[in-house]
Design an enzyme around this catalytic site. Structure first.
Site, PDB file in Angstrom:
ATOM      1  N   GLU A 105       0.192  -1.057   5.746  1.00  0.00           N
ATOM      2  CA  GLU A 105       1.257  -0.499   6.583  1.00  0.00           C
ATOM      3  C   GLU A 105       1.032   0.970   6.884  1.00  0.00           C
ATOM      4  OE1 GLU A 105       5.070   1.483   7.575  1.00  0.00           O
ATOM      5  OE2 GLU A 105       3.777   1.835   5.826  1.00  0.00           O
ATOM      6  N   ASP A 149       0.819  -1.213   0.000  1.00  0.00           N
ATOM      7  CA  ASP A 149       0.000   0.000   0.000  1.00  0.00           C
ATOM      8  C   ASP A 149       0.851   1.261   0.000  1.00  0.00           C
ATOM      9  OD1 ASP A 149       0.748  -0.739   2.686  1.00  0.00           O
ATOM     10  OD2 ASP A 149      -0.599   0.829   3.422  1.00  0.00           O
TER      11      ASP A 149
END
Length: 366
Positions: free
Chosen positions: A135, A77
């Site tokens: 994350e 991400d």
């Protein structure tokens, strides 16, 4: 004078390796936290094309288990942000002094560059790989990973450090939400309302953790309010205040200590605390750090050992797994989340070479 190439079909020599093409493809796929599926599919396809076992687990992580002497892992991400993806053949700037071809786009530095470099190195050396999700928000991918698999022998976490840098330390993270209410009343009354209670509490908290100017940021607690909502309630009978706050915790402290000090400053309202992420400081003499220093020197670099003031998934890995680890990846972290995020492709190539050398060393230490 920079010249830009916006289309992958016309990027010519700039995308002349499989790794560079994978990097370009992944940066071209928007993957903000919660929307990683398409990028994960492209990443999994890369491993499948090389006859590697690969699967996407129930939370969305891309996992390619293999030689567990080392696990290469980074996050899929990115933060939101629309930066037109392009390759520029730049005449040179502080991030590309040699005038290398530079890839622009969200995630090129944090952390799609490290992610793609690790995928290439994992395929070339046969070690394990995991691309994790979330994350940038709640680290749900890393949290699931440490619960769902046994510890590898060593871990290399992917975040930008520069091809010649190795990150050994990160501060921890503690988040909470302050909530207060008070009776409504005329604003001429001197009694503090909920909004004032929130402001006063936060002022005392900041004062409690204030450090001297000469103290390194890494060694102190950073306090940061990130959201505030307050005012008259919908029924008009009370004042309400809600404030989201964050703390960065140095390795010399524990999140519980920070929470206790913040709670001690309350004289109204309550704080609802989230699960903390502990700080981490790994040894510069570990097998992983030693392997990186040697690989960087052999590649012509002067190794830099770094500490970062933020927090990463490696904090969770270090708390769960008794294994040597470090964080590494191409890119200048000053460009993390920035509107001018970009990565010189020559640096990406050097990072792949270093990761391959480190993986080979850790899988065959003799």
């Amino acid at each position: 004078m920079a010249s830009a190439v916006d289309d992958a079909d016309d990027a010519g020599d700039a995308l002349d390796t499989e790794g560079r093409q994978l990097l370009y493809d992944l940066v071209s796929i928007p993957s903000p936290s919660g929307e990683e599926a398409e990028a994960a599919e492209r990443l999994a396809a890369f491993f499948a094309e090389h006859d590697r076992e690969v699967f996407v687990d129930e939370v969305g992580n891309v996992r390619a288990p293999a030689d567990d002497s080392v696990l290469l892992t980074s996050h899929v991400d990115t933060v939101p942000g629309d930066i037109p993806v392009r390759v520029e053949h730049d005449a040179g700037d502080e991030y590309s002094p040699d005038g290398d071809a530079v890839l622009w786009g969200r995630g090129s530095v944090d952390a799609t560059g490290p992610l793609a470099a690790m995928a290439v190195a994992a395929v070339e050396t046969g070690v394990s790989f995991a691309g994790v999700v979330g994350e940038e928000t709640d680290s749900r991918g890393a949290r699931f990973l440490v619960e769902d698999r046994e510890a590898p022998d060593a871990v290399v976490n992917g975040e930008p450090s520069g091809w010649d840098g190795v990150t050994l330390g990160y501060r921890g993270f503690l988040a909470g939400t302050y909530v207060a209410t008070s009776e409504s009343g005329h604003t001429s009354r001197p009694d503090p309302n909920a909004v004032e209670h929130a402001m006063n509490w936060w002022r005392r908290v900041e004062d409690s953790f204030e450090t001297e100017d000469y103290e390194p940021v890494f060694e102190g607690v950073t306090t940061k309010p990130v959201r505030f909502d307050g005012g008259l309630s919908a029924d008009g009978l009370s004042m309400e205040a809600t404030m989201d706050v964050q703390f960065r915790v140095p390795p010399e402290m524990e999140a519980a200590d920070v929470r206790e000090r913040a709670d001690a400053e309350l004289d109204a309202g309550t704080v609802h605390w989230e699960e903390p992420i502990p700080p981490v400081m790994t040894s510069p003499r570990s097998e992983v750090a030693t392997a990186f220093r040697g690989a960087i020197r052999r590649a012509g670099g002067d190794p830099r050992l770094l500490r970062k003031t933020g927090t990463a998934d490696v904090n969770l890995f270090a708390a769960a797994w008794d294994a040597p680890m470090a964080t590494y990846g191409p890119g200048d972290s000053d460009l993390d989340h920035a509107p001018n995020e970009r990565l010189p492709l020559a640096e990406f190539d050097r990072a792949v070479d270093v990761l391959c050398a480190v993986s080979e060393r850790l899988s065959d230490p003799a």
